[in-house]
Design a protein around this motif. Structure first.
Motif, PDB file in Angstrom:
ATOM      1  N   GLU A 151      41.416  34.825  25.624  1.00  0.00           N
ATOM      2  CA  GLU A 151      42.605  34.117  26.098  1.00  0.00           C
ATOM      3  C   GLU A 151      43.449  34.972  27.044  1.00  0.00           C
ATOM      4  O   GLU A 151      44.630  34.711  27.248  1.00  0.00           O
ATOM      5  CB  GLU A 151      43.394  33.570  24.910  1.00  0.00           C
ATOM      6  CG  GLU A 151      42.552  32.549  24.168  1.00  0.00           C
ATOM      7  CD  GLU A 151      43.294  31.686  23.162  1.00  0.00           C
ATOM      8  OE1 GLU A 151      44.507  31.869  22.992  1.00  0.00           O
ATOM      9  OE2 GLU A 151      42.625  30.823  22.567  1.00  0.00           O
ATOM     10  N   THR A 152      42.837  36.003  27.619  1.00  0.00           N
ATOM     11  CA  THR A 152      43.557  36.764  28.644  1.00  0.00           C
ATOM     12  C   THR A 152      43.150  36.331  30.048  1.00  0.00           C
ATOM     13  O   THR A 152      43.720  36.780  31.029  1.00  0.00           O
ATOM     14  CB  THR A 152      43.287  38.272  28.514  1.00  0.00           C
ATOM     15  OG1 THR A 152      41.863  38.475  28.549  1.00  0.00           O
ATOM     16  CG2 THR A 152      43.835  38.811  27.208  1.00  0.00           C
ATOM     17  N   SER A 153      42.139  35.484  30.131  1.00  0.00           N
ATOM     18  CA  SER A 153      41.717  35.021  31.457  1.00  0.00           C
ATOM     19  C   SER A 153      41.457  33.520  31.398  1.00  0.00           C
ATOM     20  O   SER A 153      41.407  32.922  30.315  1.00  0.00           O
ATOM     21  CB  SER A 153      40.453  35.753  31.911  1.00  0.00           C
ATOM     22  OG  SER A 153      39.371  35.391  31.077  1.00  0.00           O
ATOM     23  N   LEU A 154      41.304  32.944  32.575  1.00  0.00           N
ATOM     24  CA  LEU A 154      41.016  31.513  32.657  1.00  0.00           C
ATOM     25  C   LEU A 154      40.130  31.299  33.882  1.00  0.00           C
ATOM     26  O   LEU A 154      40.481  31.718  34.985  1.00  0.00           O
ATOM     27  CB  LEU A 154      42.321  30.721  32.787  1.00  0.00           C
ATOM     28  CG  LEU A 154      42.227  29.200  32.910  1.00  0.00           C
ATOM     29  CD1 LEU A 154      41.429  28.593  31.754  1.00  0.00           C
ATOM     30  CD2 LEU A 154      43.632  28.598  32.933  1.00  0.00           C
ATOM     31  N   PRO A 186      31.778  31.414  39.131  1.00  0.00           N
ATOM     32  CA  PRO A 186      32.939  30.551  38.920  1.00  0.00           C
ATOM     33  C   PRO A 186      33.553  30.128  40.255  1.00  0.00           C
ATOM     34  O   PRO A 186      33.375  30.819  41.260  1.00  0.00           O
ATOM     35  CB  PRO A 186      33.896  31.436  38.143  1.00  0.00           C
ATOM     36  CG  PRO A 186      33.511  32.817  38.492  1.00  0.00           C
ATOM     37  CD  PRO A 186      32.040  32.816  38.801  1.00  0.00           C
ATOM     38  N   ILE A 187      34.233  29.025  40.236  1.00  0.00           N
ATOM     39  CA  ILE A 187      35.041  28.669  41.410  1.00  0.00           C
ATOM     40  C   ILE A 187      36.161  29.684  41.541  1.00  0.00           C
ATOM     41  O   ILE A 187      36.491  30.142  42.608  1.00  0.00           O
ATOM     42  CB  ILE A 187      35.598  27.238  41.265  1.00  0.00           C
ATOM     43  CG1 ILE A 187      34.437  26.239  41.206  1.00  0.00           C
ATOM     44  CG2 ILE A 187      36.557  26.897  42.400  1.00  0.00           C
ATOM     45  CD1 ILE A 187      34.833  24.846  40.773  1.00  0.00           C
ATOM     46  N   THR A 188      36.727  30.034  40.375  1.00  0.00           N
ATOM     47  CA  THR A 188      37.753  31.082  40.364  1.00  0.00           C
ATOM     48  C   THR A 188      37.943  31.616  38.955  1.00  0.00           C
ATOM     49  O   THR A 188      37.628  30.919  37.972  1.00  0.00           O
ATOM     50  CB  THR A 188      39.095  30.545  40.914  1.00  0.00           C
ATOM     51  OG1 THR A 188      40.006  31.621  41.043  1.00  0.00           O
ATOM     52  CG2 THR A 188      39.684  29.490  39.990  1.00  0.00           C
ATOM     53  N   VAL A 189      38.417  32.845  38.868  1.00  0.00           N
ATOM     54  CA  VAL A 189      38.814  33.416  37.579  1.00  0.00           C
ATOM     55  C   VAL A 189      40.197  34.027  37.764  1.00  0.00           C
ATOM     56  O   VAL A 189      40.418  34.739  38.738  1.00  0.00           O
ATOM     57  CB  VAL A 189      37.887  34.570  37.126  1.00  0.00           C
ATOM     58  CG1 VAL A 189      38.292  35.044  35.731  1.00  0.00           C
ATOM     59  CG2 VAL A 189      36.452  34.148  37.135  1.00  0.00           C
ATOM     60  N   SER A 190      41.101  33.745  36.847  1.00  0.00           N
ATOM     61  CA  SER A 190      42.420  34.366  36.947  1.00  0.00           C
ATOM     62  C   SER A 190      42.671  35.218  35.711  1.00  0.00           C
ATOM     63  O   SER A 190      42.333  34.830  34.589  1.00  0.00           O
ATOM     64  CB  SER A 190      43.509  33.303  37.071  1.00  0.00           C
ATOM     65  OG  SER A 190      44.774  33.941  37.023  1.00  0.00           O
ATOM     66  N   SER A 194      50.393  35.558  33.075  1.00  0.00           N
ATOM     67  CA  SER A 194      50.884  34.350  32.399  1.00  0.00           C
ATOM     68  C   SER A 194      49.771  33.609  31.639  1.00  0.00           C
ATOM     69  O   SER A 194      50.050  32.664  30.908  1.00  0.00           O
ATOM     70  CB  SER A 194      51.495  33.405  33.430  1.00  0.00           C
ATOM     71  OG  SER A 194      50.491  32.938  34.310  1.00  0.00           O
ATOM     72  N   ILE A 195      48.516  34.047  31.807  1.00  0.00           N
ATOM     73  CA  ILE A 195      47.403  33.291  31.216  1.00  0.00           C
ATOM     74  C   ILE A 195      47.476  33.195  29.685  1.00  0.00           C
ATOM     75  O   ILE A 195      47.306  32.103  29.126  1.00  0.00           O
ATOM     76  CB  ILE A 195      46.040  33.884  31.660  1.00  0.00           C
ATOM     77  CG1 ILE A 195      45.891  33.782  33.184  1.00  0.00           C
ATOM     78  CG2 ILE A 195      44.882  33.191  30.945  1.00  0.00           C
ATOM     79  CD1 ILE A 195      45.736  32.385  33.713  1.00  0.00           C
ATOM     80  N   PRO A 196      47.749  34.297  28.962  1.00  0.00           N
ATOM     81  CA  PRO A 196      47.804  34.159  27.499  1.00  0.00           C
ATOM     82  C   PRO A 196      48.803  33.105  27.039  1.00  0.00           C
ATOM     83  O   PRO A 196      48.525  32.348  26.105  1.00  0.00           O
ATOM     84  CB  PRO A 196      48.209  35.557  27.029  1.00  0.00           C
ATOM     85  CG  PRO A 196      47.744  36.472  28.109  1.00  0.00           C
ATOM     86  CD  PRO A 196      47.922  35.698  29.391  1.00  0.00           C
TER      87      PRO A 196
END
Lengths: 371, 393
Positions: A151-154, A186-190, A194-196
Motif C-alpha cells: 500500500e505504498t504504491s499504486l 504498467p501504464i504507470t506506477v506512483s 499520498s498513496i498510503p
C-alpha cells in the motif's frame, strides 16, 4: 446536525430500485447463474449493464474538475444498498464506490493515469486488485487494472498485461478470477507520499459500501422470509401467525434497523473524494467504519440463517431464489478480513484507549480543515 | 440538505451552557435512591434545582417552563446530563409521559393547572395503568369510574405503579362505561394519590425498596374536571403516551452510552484477568450503545423534518432494554466476587466497592427493562404485525 437523506439521494436510490425491480429479478439472477460459460453470462446481463451505465452513477465520486459528478460517499450509500437488495451481479458499487475514485485520485497526481481517466469515466471497465489478495471480481468486463505490491504504491495496467483463471465463488453470480502477471509493463506506477492514505481511504469506502450492500441483502432476505411465512400454510394457518416465527423475523428486523444508522453515519463521515480525505479524527473514523462492517455482517448473517429456517426444506433447495441473496452476503462478509479483522481493530482501539468515550463523543472530533 | 454530521455553532454553544450549569449544580455526593422516603425528597429538591435553571423540561414550550428545544438539542442536553452523572429524574413519568400527553389532549385550564407544578417538581407523577389481571393485555382492565354528578366514583385495584409510594398524582385508565369491553369505554383520568378512598401499598422490588405500588380504590371521588380528553377516548390517549414511552424519550441514548463508557473503563482495568469472550462482549455492548444513539439521531432528524414515529418505537424498546441487561451482565462478570457485596458500609468505603454496588443496583434494575413499558414479547409481536405485516395470532 442533520441525519436524514435528501430528496435527490432518495430519488436516485428509487430510480435504481425501479430499474432493478424490472431487470434484476430472481428469474434474471437464475438465468445468469445457470449460464454455462462467461459469454452466455455476459449476454444474460447485457441489457441491465447498459441500462445501469445510462443512469450515470459510475463517475459519481469523481471530482467535477476531472469530469465526474463530484458527489460524496454518502450520496452513493443508498445506491449500494439497492445493489445489495437486488444481489446485482455487475460491479456497480465496486467501480463507482472505490475503483474509479481511486483512479481519479491517482490521475490527480499522475499524468499518465490522467490520460486514461476520460476513457474510464466513459465506460471502460476498471478492476481493482487489493495488495493483499490475488482474487479479483469483474475482470471479464475490465479494460484496466489498478493494483500494487503493497500500500505504498499504486499501479495502473492494461488488462492484457495479466492472465487469469476463473475461480468459482460460493456466489454463482460473482465473476471471481485469480490474476497472474503476464507482462510487467504498467501504464504507470506512483509511489507518491499520498498513496498510503489513498489506500486507507479506499479501504474505508470499500468497507462502508460492502456494509451498505449487506444491509440491502439482509432487508431483501427478511422480506422474502416474511412473504413466504404468509403464503405457507401448516396446521390450517399461515406459519407466520406463529409467535415463534414472528419473533425470529422481528429479531432480524431489529438487527437490520440498528445496523443501518451505523452504516449511514460511517458513509456520512467519509471525505469528499479519496484525495481529499476526511476531516475526521481517523482513529475515530476507523472505529466507526469497523462498526458498520460488523453490524452489517451480523444483520446479514442473522437474516440469511433465519430466512433459510423459515423456508423449511424449501430453504435448503437450489430452486429457491433466496440462495442468491444469502450467498452474496456470505461472499461479501469475508472480504477485507471479514468480521474478525474489523472486530479486532475496533476492540483494540477501545481497550487501548485510542478513541474517546462518552455520550458527547458520538460523532467524534473533526480536525481543523487542512490538518 | 444531505446528511451533515457536525453540530452547528448554536448546538455547540448549548452543549457548553449545559455542561457549565451541571458542573456547578450537580450534587457532589450521589443522592439516596428515590425509592426511599429520604431519597425521594432529595430528588424532588433536585427537580426544583433543575427548574430554577430552566433545565427541567427542556423540550417543553417556554410558556410551560421549558426552553422549546428541538429533539437534537434534547439529545445534546441528555448527553451532557449523563456525562455529568446527574441524579435520576424522579418525575420522569411526568416529564416524558404525562406532560406531552397533556399538551396534546388537555384543555388550556388543565395545562395551566398541572404543567407548572409538574415542571417545578411540586407534583411528582406516577402512571396507574396495570391491574392484577391486565398487564400486557391492558385492555382487559376492570377498574371503574362511574359518573355521579360532577364526580367519578372509582373502584378497583391497580398495580405495578412505579414511584407511586411517594408520588403526588397519578395518571390512570379507568372503565367509565361499565358495559364496555376491551379498548372501548375507557377514560384517561388524573387524581391526587391522597384522595380519600385511595390506598397505596408499596411493593418491594428486587433491591428491597418499594419502587412500585399497588393502589386500591374504594368509592374514591374524583372530579370530572380531571378527565383528560373525552370520556371513552382513554385508549387512544394511552397509546399516544405509550408511543412517547417506547419511542424516544423514556430512555435517552446517552444513558446507555454512559453505561457503555463505564463498562469499557471497567474492562480496561480488568483486561489482564478477564476472559477474552467477556471482553469481546464489552466491545459489542459499546457498539450497540452507539448504534442506539445513532438510530435516535436519525429518528430525531426524521421527526424534525415532519415524519412521525409509529410501531417502529417497539424496535427501540426491545433494543435498549436488552442492551442494558447485557451491559450489566458483562460488568457483573468482570467484577467477579466483588459484585455480590451489598452492605451499606461500602458507601463510605473504597471507590471500587461503591462502583461495584452501583453495577449490581443497575443489574437488578436492568432486569426490569424487558418487562416494563410493554413486555418485549409484546413488542416483538407489534414489530412482526405492524412493521413486517404478519398476521395477528
Amino acid at each position: 446536525m442533520q441525519f436524514t437523506f435528501d430528496e435527490d439521494q432518495r430519488l436516485a436510490a428509487q430510480s435504481l430500485r425501479d430499474l432493478l425491480d424490472d431487470l434484476c429479478t430472481g428469474a434474471d439472477l437464475r438465468r445468469a447463474a445457470e449460464a454455462c460459460d462467461a459469454t452466455s453470462f455476459t449476454v444474460a446481463c447485457a441489457t441491465r449493464r447498459d441500462r445501469i451505465k445510462e443512469l450515470g452513477f459510475d463517475a459519481a465520486l469523481v471530482p467535477e474538475a476531472q469530469g465526474g459528478l463530484g458527489l460524496r460517499p454518502v450520496d452513493l450509500v443508498l445506491l449500494a444498498e439497492e445493489a445489495g437488495r437486488a444481489a446485482l451481479p455487475e460491479p456497480l458499487v465496486e467501480t463507482a464506490g472505490v475503483a474509479l475514485p481511486l483512479l481519479a485520485a491517482l490521475a490527480a497526481i499522475d499524468p499518465r493515469a490522467d490520460a486514461v481517466l476520460p476513457a474510464a469515466i466513459g465506460g471502460a471497465g476498471i478492476a481493482l486488485r487489493w495488495p493483499d489478495s490475488d482474487l479479483v471480481v469483474g475482470i471479464d468486463t475490465a479494460d484496466l487494472v489498478l493494483t500494487a505490491e503493497s500500500e505504498t504504491s499504486l499501479a495502473l495496467y492494461s488488462v492484457d498485461q495479466f492472465e487469469w483463471v476463473a475461480r468459482e465463488s460460493v456466489d454463482p453470480l460473482r465473476r471471481l478470477t485469480q490474476l497472474r502477471a503476464r507482462a510487467v509493463e504498467p501504464i504507470t506506477v506512483s509511489r507518491d507520499a499520498s498513496i498510503p492514505s489513498l489506500w486507507r481511504e479506499a479501504r474505508r469506502c470499500a468497507a462502508v459500501f460492502d456494509a451498505a450492500q449487506l444491509i440491502g441483502l439482509a432487508d431483501r432476505m427478511n422480506a422474502l422470509a416474511v412473504a413466504y411465512s404468509l403464503e405457507r400454510k401448516q396446521f390450517g394457518k399461515a406459519i407466520g401467525a406463529n409467535q415463534a416465527v414472528k419473533h425470529q423475523l422481528a429479531n432480524v428486523q431489529i438487527q437490520i434497523e440498528f445496523a443501518r444508522p451505523v452504516v449511514y453515519s460511517a458513509a456520512g463521515s467519509l471525505g469528499g473524494s479519496l484525495s481529499a480525505p476526511t476531516d475526521m479524527d481517523t482513529r475515530w473514523l476507523d472505529a466507526r467504519v469497523a462498526h458498520a462492517a460488523i453490524a452489517a455482517r451480523d444483520a446479514a448473517d442473522l437474516a440469511a440463517r433465519t430466512a433459510i429456517q423459515v423456508h423449511g426444506a424449501m430453504g435448503y433447495s437450489w430452486e429457491l431464489d433466496l440462495q442468491f441473496y444469502a450467498k452474496r452476503s456470505w461472499a461479501l462478509s469475508g472480504l477485507h478480513g471479514g468480521r474478525s479483522a474489523h472486530f479486532r481493530s475496533l476492540h483494540e482501539a477501545l481497550m487501548q484507549q485510542r478513541i474517546e468515550l462518552g455520550p458527547d463523543q458520538l460523532f467524534g472530533r473533526s480536525l481543523p480543515r487542512g490538518a | 440538505m444531505s446528511i451533515e454530521l457536525q453540530y452547528t455553532a448554536k448546538q455547540r454553544a448549548l452543549r457548553q451552557e449545559v455542561r457549565e450549569w451541571l458542573q456547578t449544580n450537580v450534587p457532589k455526593k450521589s443522592l439516596a435512591s428515590y425509592d426511599t422516603a429520604e431519597g425521594f425528597e432529595a430528588h424532588r429538591q433536585w427537580e426544583r434545582t433543575l427548574h430554577s435553571g430552566r433545565w427541567s423540561m427542556v423540550t417543553w414550550p417556554e410558556k410551560f417552563g421549558g426552553r422549546g428545544l428541538d429533539l437534537i438539542e434534547w439529545l445534546i442536553f441528555e448527553e451532557e446530563y449523563y456525562r455529568a452523572d446527574a441524579p435520576g429524574r424522579v418525575n420522569q413519568n411526568g416529564v416524558f409521559l404525562f406532560g406531552p400527553t397533556l399538551m396534546e389532549y388537555g384543555t388550556d385550564e388543565q395545562k395551566a393547572r398541572f404543567l407548572p407544578r409538574l415542571a417545578s417538581g411540586e407534583d411528582i407523577w406516577a402512571q396507574v395503568w396495570s391491574e392484577p389481571q391486565a398487564g400486557s393485555d391492558l385492555a382487559a382492565l376492570r377498574s371503574t369510574a362511574i359518573r355521579d354528578g360532577d364526580h367519578y366514583v372509582v373502584n378497583g385495584h391497580k398495580i405495578w405503579s412505579t414511584r407511586a409510594v411517594f408520588a403526588d398524582w397519578g395518571f390512570a385508565l379507568f372503565r367509565t362505561d361499565p358495559a364496555s369491553e376491551r379498548h372501548r369505554g375507557l377514560s384517561y383520568i388524573v387524581f391526587p394519590l391522597d384522595t380519600p378512598g385511595v390506598r397505596v401499598r408499596g411493593i418491594p422490588q428486587l433491591d428491597g425498596e418499594a419502587g412500585f405500588a399497588e393502589i386500591f380504590f374504594e368509592d374514591a371521588r374524583i372530579p370530572v374536571t380531571n378527565l383528560i380528553g373525552a370520556e371513552g377516548q382513554g385508549w387512544s390517549i394511552a397509546m399516544a403516551t405509550a408511543g412517547f414511552e417506547r419511542g424516544l424519550m423514556l430512555r435517552s441514548p446517552a444513558r446507555f452510552q454512559r453505561t457503555a463508557q463505564r463498562l469499557v473503563e471497567l474492562a480496561r482495568r480488568a483486561q489482564s484477568d478477564a476472559d477474552p469472550g467477556l471482553l469481546a462482549s464489552v466491545t459489542q455492548c459499546w457498539m450497540d450503545a452507539e448504534a442506539y444513539a445513532l438510530s435516535t439521531y436519525m429518528t430525531a432528524s426524521r421527526l424534525m423534518s415532519g415524519g412521525s414515529i409509529g410501531a417502529e418505537a417497539s424496535l427501540n424498546k426491545v433494543f435498549w432494554s436488552e442492551l442494558d441487561l447485557r451491559m450489566h451482565r458483562a460488568a457483573i462478570g468482570l467484577l467477579g466476587a466483588r459484585a455480590e457485596l451489598r452492605d451499606r458500609l461500602g458507601e463510605s468505603a473504597q471507590e471500587d466497592l461503591r462502583e461495584a454496588m452501583r453495577w449490581m443496583d443497575g443489574f437488578l434494575f436492568s432486569l426490569a427493562g424487558p418487562i416494563y413499558a410493554g413486555a418485549n414479547e409484546i413488542q416483538r409481536n407489534i414489530i412482526a404485525e405492524r412493521v413486517l405485516g404478519m398476521p395477528k395470532v
